[in-house]
Each structure stands twice: as structure tokens, then as C-alpha cells.
Enzyme design. Structure first.
Site, PDB file in Angstrom:
ATOM      1  N   VAL A 129       0.865  -1.187   0.000  1.00 29.40           N
ATOM      2  CA  VAL A 129       0.000   0.000   0.000  1.00 29.40           C
ATOM      3  C   VAL A 129       0.899   1.234   0.000  1.00 29.40           C
ATOM      4  CG1 VAL A 129      -1.818   1.233   1.267  1.00 29.40           C
ATOM      5  CG2 VAL A 129      -1.712  -1.265   1.368  1.00 29.40           C
ATOM      6  N   ASP A 137       7.987   4.088  -0.291  1.00 28.26           N
ATOM      7  CA  ASP A 137       7.781   2.983   0.645  1.00 28.26           C
ATOM      8  C   ASP A 137       7.480   1.687  -0.098  1.00 28.26           C
ATOM      9  OD1 ASP A 137       5.349   4.300  -0.108  1.00 28.26           O
ATOM     10  OD2 ASP A 137       4.279   3.161   1.428  1.00 28.26           O
ATOM     11  N   GLU A 138       7.166   1.802  -1.382  1.00 29.12           N
ATOM     12  CA  GLU A 138       6.849   0.585  -2.143  1.00 29.12           C
ATOM     13  C   GLU A 138       7.778   0.369  -3.331  1.00 29.12           C
ATOM     14  OE1 GLU A 138       4.616  -1.511  -0.862  1.00 29.12           O
ATOM     15  OE2 GLU A 138       4.282  -0.042   0.717  1.00 29.12           O
ATOM     16  N   HIS A 291       8.363 -13.017  25.889  1.00 25.62           N
ATOM     17  CA  HIS A 291       8.009 -13.281  27.300  1.00 25.62           C
ATOM     18  C   HIS A 291       9.227 -13.147  28.222  1.00 25.62           C
ATOM     19  CE1 HIS A 291       9.193 -17.686  26.886  1.00 25.62           C
ATOM     20  NE2 HIS A 291       9.550 -17.470  28.128  1.00 25.62           N
ATOM     21  N   ASP A 338       1.147 -15.757  21.573  1.00 26.43           N
ATOM     22  CA  ASP A 338       1.122 -15.419  20.150  1.00 26.43           C
ATOM     23  C   ASP A 338       2.225 -14.370  19.914  1.00 26.43           C
ATOM     24  OD1 ASP A 338       0.225 -15.390  17.560  1.00 26.43           O
ATOM     25  OD2 ASP A 338      -1.551 -14.137  17.946  1.00 26.43           O
ATOM     26  N   GLY A 437      13.708 -18.209  24.569  1.00 26.15           N
ATOM     27  CA  GLY A 437      14.357 -17.168  23.776  1.00 26.15           C
ATOM     28  C   GLY A 437      15.483 -17.717  22.927  1.00 26.15           C
TER      29      GLY A 437
HETATM   30  C1  4AZ Z   1      10.322 -21.994  29.957  1.00 27.20           C
HETATM   31  O1  4AZ Z   1       9.605 -21.730  30.899  1.00 27.20           O
HETATM   32  C2  4AZ Z   1      10.001 -23.176  29.106  1.00 27.20           C
HETATM   33  N1  4AZ Z   1       9.199 -27.735  27.284  1.00 27.20           N
HETATM   34  C3  4AZ Z   1      10.702 -23.380  27.940  1.00 27.20           C
HETATM   35  C4  4AZ Z   1      10.392 -24.484  27.169  1.00 27.20           C
HETATM   36  C5  4AZ Z   1       9.399 -25.354  27.522  1.00 27.20           C
HETATM   37  C6  4AZ Z   1       8.700 -25.173  28.682  1.00 27.20           C
HETATM   38  C7  4AZ Z   1       9.002 -24.056  29.489  1.00 27.20           C
HETATM   39  C8  4AZ Z   1       9.112 -26.510  26.634  1.00 27.20           C
HETATM   40  O2  4AZ Z   1      11.314 -21.292  29.696  1.00 27.20           O
END
Ligand code: 4AZ
Length: 487
Positions: A129, A137-138, A291, A338, A437
Site C-alpha cells: 500500500v 515505501d513501495e 516473554h 502469540d 528465547g
Molecule cells: C520456559 O519456561 C520453558 N518444554 C521453555 C520451554 C518449555 C517449557 C518451558 C518446553 O522457559
């Protein structure tokens, strides 16, 4: 603003002087500055130093009035010099600020449309877009496609990605394309021609008569490519360990790694404690899980990054790399996990060695087969509820098809398109707490690719509860856009 306060009394600050020193206040209009050079008006010196030519004792010191005048004039001299230096500094700062706002009009995460100065968000760049008034940008969109790193350029006209014909291509063009993807030129590796696939029917070809203009203005759509080769572009030497992996098989059920075997693996510390794993993708950027950097851990200053070290005992705090910036995926969801991916930008670029090297980001168009052998590595617990491992472990885990992983007996629909499962339904081998991670990698076409980042799972190594990883192929585009925006 005016003031009703009467002017303060006149004091001439000459520091401490003997009482008889004070001379009369100069008349209004008199030159208050010491006269260093002669003027046209003949002047009579008020003090002529006399030095006796027949003096046997040490010379007489100048009178106190003369020395204080000299002292006062040298103080004024210092004030003039300091003021001049301050003026130069202020001017330099002002010039820098003017340059900064002219050159980088877009602050924060925004990318600038060069010709107009309009600022757009990274997600609007190359999204099909038009957002910039001049379509920049495109019309300067490049990507590397598939396992052979085929350079492709997007045509906004036909809304299609085209491979680039090798005819007249040079490394200088390769460097421009790499820079436009978000890489820094100092890691540029090479570009080479590879035989065109039958599926390539149309190309982007350099127009040699276009003169010395912009790369993207020179590229024109063509059905003909004389060399029969398209450009394969490597912006960084990635995915090459110095020690090849023997398929042996702690992580849970793994083996101790050797130096140089997983050179992209990093240990992320907070206050001297291993918290998460991560993967090196460039000298400046690491990939980890969103996370890992939630809440208080979203502050870059709390983190230290250790690379090229196997033993946690050797990661003495203070010697790690410092983190400048943390970018969590904007659509990360704490509950479902997610889009569990985040980027860390280092304060100082990483020094690459035999034991510190980047892994390749998967290119769009890369297919990983179900059951494909992948490897996980990390300092995570060696059994569920265990503590951080002291040495780096690794283990092979095959990919598990999402349909299988989402079946009622396994994760019953909890595995989203941004996730990929790997491991054993019978249990026994898995990632665990502390591996999060860190990398899930596979070897394809002789290079190691980052397939995923360790994300979640129910327990560790439990039957029907394999490890779930962030699906890196889905995130590559977001990663490049951020590397571009926060260059
Ligand atoms: C964790 O908490 C975690 N068995 C990482 C991998 C898995 C479970 C927990 C997968 O870092």
C-alpha cells in the site's frame, strides 16, 4: 520586561587589594579595557618600570598596583577566551541539532519518505500500500528469497516480486540492497550469479544507459536475462559454525556443547543470573522471546549479554555486552504466547570470532519439512523444576506438523500460526525453563537457519507435550523492518 529596582552600586571586583590601591571610578565613556596596543592618540604611560643597571641585589618586584592591573587584564583575557570557546561549542551544538532534524526528521521508530519528509511506521514499508507521496515505501523494496538467498525487488506497478538478473550487477549494488534491508555495510559478504530456475519468467534488470542514478530507478522489468543467472546476495556470513555437529544425542536429554558449535547462542543475564537464551543475527541485533522481556525486564539497562562462553561460571558479571534497546513484537500476547519474539539491540556491536557468529534468518519462501531435524541449545533446566545448567546443552528435536501438535491429545488448538512445535510425542527430550528465547535451528543448503525461538510447553519432556517455538519465518519481515527503522 522593565524593572523598578534602582541600579546596584558600582563595585569593581579586583579581588583582595591593600586599602590604598583603589583608584577612582573611571568616567562614563572611558575605555574600561586595558590598552594592549598603541592607538593613534599618544598616551603617557602611568608606570615606567625602571631597572637599575648597577643593582647587585635581586631585581625589585613590580609595584602591587601594576601587578593587580596585569592580574585583572589576564583575568579578562581568560574570560574572553572562555566565552569564545563556549560560543564555538554552542554553535557546534546548534549546527548538529539543525543537521539532525533536517537529516532525520522522523523521530523514534518512524521511517522517512526521503523526498517528502513524511514519516511512516515500519509496518507501512513494503506492505503493498502506497503511503509515501513518491511511492518510496513501495518502490525500494528488496528481500532475499528462499534457501539460495535470491535477491528480489518489488514492483509496485505489477505488485510482484522479481528476481534480479545478474547482468551488470556489482558488489556496490549488493551493498545498497543489503543496507536497504537493514544490514550494515561492514558485514557485507558477497553476491554471485546462480542459474535461473524455470519458474523465473520475468526479471528486474539493470538499465546500463540510465546513468548514475538510484539503483531502483535503474532496475527495469525485463523478460530477458542474458547471463541466465540471477543475483544471490549474502549480506552477512551467517549460519556457519566452526565445529560441525555430530548427531549425538542435557536441556532435557541432551549433550554438552563444544565451543564454536552453536556460536549464535547467547546467555541473557539480569543481576548476574541467567534468565533466557537468545540468538545473534547481526553484530548489533539479537533475537529472543517477548516473554523474556516483559514488565521490569523490558528495561534494556538490566540485561547483560554473554556470547562465545559455554560455562555459566565463566560469565562474570560486568564483562557482558550491554543492551541499548528492546523491541517486543507489537502483537505479542502474554496469555496465548502469540508472536513470542523480541529484538535486543546492543550498545556496542558484537565482535565476531570463531565462537561468536550469527545464525541466518529464514528467508520468505523457505519450507521446513515435518520431521525435519532441528537442534535446540541452552542453559535451561535439565529436568522439570531443575535449576539453570552450568554448561551449554543441545539436542536434536524433529519438527512436528501443526495439525498433529494442535490435535486434541496434544495442544488442542493452542498452537497458532506464529508457532511451530518440535520434539517427541513420547517425551524424554525437550527444552525447559531457562531455554526460552534461545534458538531452534536447522541445517539446509549447508547453512544453519533460525527456525524458531524457544517459547513454551506444558512442563518439560512430558509425553504429548512437546516444545513450542516462535515461528521465525513469520517474524523475519518484522525483524528486517525494525533493523531498518532503528539502524
Ligand atoms: C520456559 O519456561 C520453558 N518444554 C521453555 C520451554 C518449555 C517449557 C518451558 C518446553 O522457559
Amino acid at each position: 520586561m522593565t524593572s523598578t529596582v534602582s541600579p546596584p552600586p558600582y563595585y569593581e571586583n579586583r579581588g583582595f587589594q591593600t586599602e590604598n590601591f583603589y583608584s577612582a571610578r573611571p568616567q562614563v565613556g572611558a575605555n574600561p579595557y586595558p590598552q594592549y596596543f598603541s592607538t593613534n592618540v599618544p598616551s603617557v604611560p602611568t608606570y615606567i618600570p625602571r631597572v637599575s643597571t648597577h643593582q647587585s641585589s635581586s631585581p625589585v618586584a613590580p609595584s602591587s598596583s601594576s601587578s593587580s592591573r596585569m592580574c585583572s587584564s589576564s583575568r579578562k583575557k581568560i574570560i574572553i577566551i572562555v566565552s569564545a570557546i563556549l560560543l564555538v561549542i554552542v554553535c557546534a551544538i546548534a549546527a548538529f541539532l539543525i543537521w539532525y532534524f533536517v537529516e532525520n526528521r522522523c523521530l523514534g521508530s518512524l521511517i522517512e519518505c526521503r523526498s517528502s519528509g513524511v514519516c511512516i511506521s515500519p509496518s507501512q514499508w513494503c506492505d503493498g500500500v502506497t503511503d509515501c507521496p513518491n511511492e518510496e515505501d513501495e518502490n525500494r523494496c528488496v528481500r532475499l528469497y528462499g534457501p539460495n538467498f535470491i535477491l528480489e525487488v518489488y514492483s509496485p506497478v505489477s505488485q510482484t516480486w522479481y528476481p534480479v538478473c545478474q547482468d551488470d550487477w556489482t558488489d556496490d549494488f549488493g551493498k545498497i540492497a543489503c543496507k536497504d534491508m537493514g544490514y550494515s555495510v561492514d558485514t557485507y559478504y558477497f553476491s554471485q550469479g546462480v542459474a535461473t530456475e524455470v519458474t523465473f519468467k520475468s526479471f528486474m534488470k539493470l538499465n546500463t544507459s540510465a546513468g548514475n542514478t538510484d539503483l531502483y530507478k535503474r532496475l527495469q522489468n525485463s523478460d530477458y536475462c542474458e547471463s541466465g543467472s540471477v543475483v544471490s546476495l549474502r549480506c552477512i556470513e551467517c549460519g556457519v559454525p566452526t565445529i560441525s555437529t555430530t548427531i549425538m544425542s542435557r536441556i532435557v536429554g541432551g549433550s554438552m556443547a563444544m565451543l564454536g558449535q552453536w556460536p549464535w547462542q547467547v546467555s541473557l543475564h539480569v543481576q548476574g543470573t541467567h534468565i533466557c537464551g537468545g540468538s545473534i543475527i547481526t553484530r548489533d541485533w539479537l533475537v529472543t522471546a517477548a516473554h523474556c522481556v516483559e514488565g521490569q525486564f523490558s528495561d534494556p539497562s538490566v540485561w547483560s549479554v554473554y556470547a562465545g562462553i559455554l560455562s555459566q561460571n565463566q560469565m562474570l558479571s560486568g564483562l557482558g555486552y550491554r543492551v541499548q534497546q528492546i523491541i517486543s513484537h507489537p502483537d505479542y500476547d502474554t496469555d496465548s504466547k502469540d508472536n513470542d519474539v523480541a529484538l535486543m539491540k546492543l550498545e556496542t556491536p558484537m565482535h565476531f570470532t570463531d565462537t561468536v557468529r550469527p545464525v541466518c534468518l529464514p528467508n520468505p519462501g523457505m519450507m521446513f519439512e515435518p520431521n525435519q531435524q532441528c537442534w535446540i541449545s541452552g542453559w535451561g533446566a535439565e529436568y522439570q523444576g531443575g535449576k539453570t545448567a552450568s554448561d551449554l546443552n543441545y539436542v536434536m528435536v524433529p519438527l512436528i506438523e501443526s495439525s498433529t501438535c494442535n490435535s486434541v491429545s496434544v495442544y488442542d488448538g493452542m498452537v497458532l500460526p506464529t508457532m511451530v512445535c518440535a520434539g517427541y510425542l513420547e517425551g524424554g527430550i525437550d527444552s525447559c525453563q531457562g531455554d526460552s528465547g534461545g534458538p531452534l535451528v536447522t541445517n539446509k543448503n549447508s547453512v544453519w537457519w533460525l527456525v524458531g525461538d524457544t517459547s513454551w510447553g506444558t512442563g518439560c519432556a512430558t509425553a504429548n507435550r512437546p516444545g513450542v517455538y516462535g515461528n521465525m519465518t513469520v517474524f523475519t519481515d518484522w525483524i528486517y523492518k525494525n533493523m531498518q527503522a532503528y539502524r
